[in-house]
Design an enzyme around this catalytic site. Structure first.
Site, mmCIF file in Angstrom:
data_model
loop_
_atom_site.group_PDB
_atom_site.id
_atom_site.type_symbol
_atom_site.label_atom_id
_atom_site.label_comp_id
_atom_site.label_asym_id
_atom_site.label_seq_id
_atom_site.Cartn_x
_atom_site.Cartn_y
_atom_site.Cartn_z
ATOM 1 C CE LYS A 134 1.415 6.030 3.219
ATOM 2 N NZ LYS A 134 1.365 4.934 4.211
ATOM 3 C CE LYS B 241 1.089 8.702 10.763
ATOM 4 N NZ LYS B 241 2.183 8.547 9.763
ATOM 5 C CG ASP C 183 4.854 8.031 4.814
ATOM 6 O OD1 ASP C 183 4.089 7.127 5.197
ATOM 7 O OD2 ASP C 183 5.983 7.812 4.329
ATOM 8 C CG HIS D 78 5.874 6.101 12.674
ATOM 9 N ND1 HIS D 78 6.610 5.034 12.187
ATOM 10 C CD2 HIS D 78 4.782 6.196 11.871
ATOM 11 C CE1 HIS D 78 5.997 4.522 11.131
ATOM 12 N NE2 HIS D 78 4.889 5.202 10.927
#
Length: 377
Positions: A140, A165, A167, A256
């Site tokens: 990110k 991972k 974003d 998520h």
């Protein structure tokens, strides 16, 4: 809680607010809402005993809060995730003052679910880390190009993280196309892992429409990704489960919480965090459950986080344990406290502030990992 010959029953526990008489009336209403959704007087003879939910226990939790254990005939469960959610909380979710606290499935029904593909033990084997919490970095902020994100991934890998991972905002934008992003980032992570001599797993975000999500997942496999990131609040828990069961992907999944928070922010309504971030993702097949940590500006308490971790890791017949997380802009100074709360079986997710460290991303990341080793390892 079942009588001989009537078959297995599913038990759900609900929190009901109000005076005792109001809470008891609300519990009766849940029994009907979650099954026939009709007034008792309109039912054919005998249907209430055969179909309508049954109050098995009722007790005071705290002033103006009561808990009711309600059981349902297991034969009412149609399918898996969608059917279970509809039976547990479909219509009652539309009412204020009703909160789903927990649920239990009898063994005959629980066997329909496989659960996480790897779980905690498998993730430790895949990363080669067995003596400390795992650490995850996030690609990110949104707006960076695939080339920029791949360079960031390389720095995180050099810094010693175990997972990286996407974003959740990264999908398939014109400035960062999915196929190019996962190809560049997977290559950068693989190269960095080879150089340091220890695996690092890259989890691209694959949420989307069902066909598109399957396509993205398969592209991720081809690119060399080590896992998948899915937001079941966007896709549905059933879609997460289909992906977890898909042998053409066969990768661990991180769940998520995007959009799920709307179900859990009101302490008197919705779904308790232990179910929302613990039992449901685990049952659907998530190897990692991401949710915000207390004290980070989100609607989570310390006891909520403890309950989620317990729901992720407690023995549950054949369902492997899911890895809980410490997430939400975690700073180095919080490591010791969170380590004491969670123990070793947790995934720390680095906050974006680490990218502003004057020492550089790789050095700052390495310092964070060492602090975890010192405090919790």
């Amino acid at each position: 809680m079942s009588e001989s010959g009537e078959g297995p029953r599913i038990v759900a526990r609900y929190q009901l607010t109000g005076r005792e008489a109001e809470a008891r009336a609300a519990a009766d209403r849940v029994c009907f809402d979650q099954t026939v959704e009709a007034a008792e007087e309109s039912l054919p003879p005998g249907l209430r005993a055969e179909v309508v939910g049954r109050i098995e226990a009722f007790r005071l939790l705290s002033p103006a809060r009561y808990e009711a254990a309600i059981s349902y005939p297991g034969r009412l469960l149609g399918g898996r995730c969608a059917g279970l959610l509809n039976l547990l909380f479909g219509t009652s979710s539309l009412r204020a003052g009703v909160r789903l606290l927990s649920f239990e499935l009898p063994d005959e029904l629980l066997l329909r679910w496989r659960g996480p593909r790897l779980g905690i033990r498998g993730l430790r084997d895949a990363t080669g880390v067995h003596d400390r919490p795992l650490v995850c970095a996030v690609l990110k902020p949104l707006g960076r190009s695939p080339r920029d994100l791949a360079e960031l991934a390389a720095q995180f890998t050099r810094g010693g993280v175990d997972l990286i991972k996407d974003d959740q905002g990264l999908m398939d934008q014109s400035f960062c196309p999915f196929d190019e992003r996962i190809a560049r980032c997977a290559e950068a992570v693989a190269q960095g892992a080879a150089e340091r001599g220890r695996p690092c797993l890259y989890f691209p975000h694959v949420s989307g429409e069902p066909e598109e999500m399957r396509r993205r997942a398969r592209r991720a496999v081809v690119a060399g990704a080590g896992g998948l990131l899915v937001a079941p609040g966007l896709t549905g828990f059933g879609a997460l489960q289909e992906l977890a069961d898909d042998e053409a992907c066969a990768l661990p999944i991180a769940s998520h919480p995007s959009l799920l928070g709307t179900y859990g922010v009101d302490p008197d309504s919705g779904v308790a965090p232990a179910v929302l971030y613990g039992r449901l993702p685990r049952l659907a097949g998530a190897d990692i459950s991401i949710y915000p940590t207390f004290g980070t500006g989100y609607a989570m308490t310390r006891s909520d986080c403890t309950a989620v971790a317990e729901a992720c890791r407690a023995p549950w017949r054949q369902i492997t344990a899911t890895l809980p997380t410490a997430a939400g802009r975690i700073a180095v100074e919080h490591v010791a406290e969170l380590g004491a709360l969670y123990g070793r079986d947790v995934l720390f997710i680095l906050g974006s502030r680490i990218q502003q460290d004057p020492a550089g991303v790789a050095a700052a990341t390495g310092r964070f990992v060492r602090e975890i080793e010192r405090a919790v390892g």
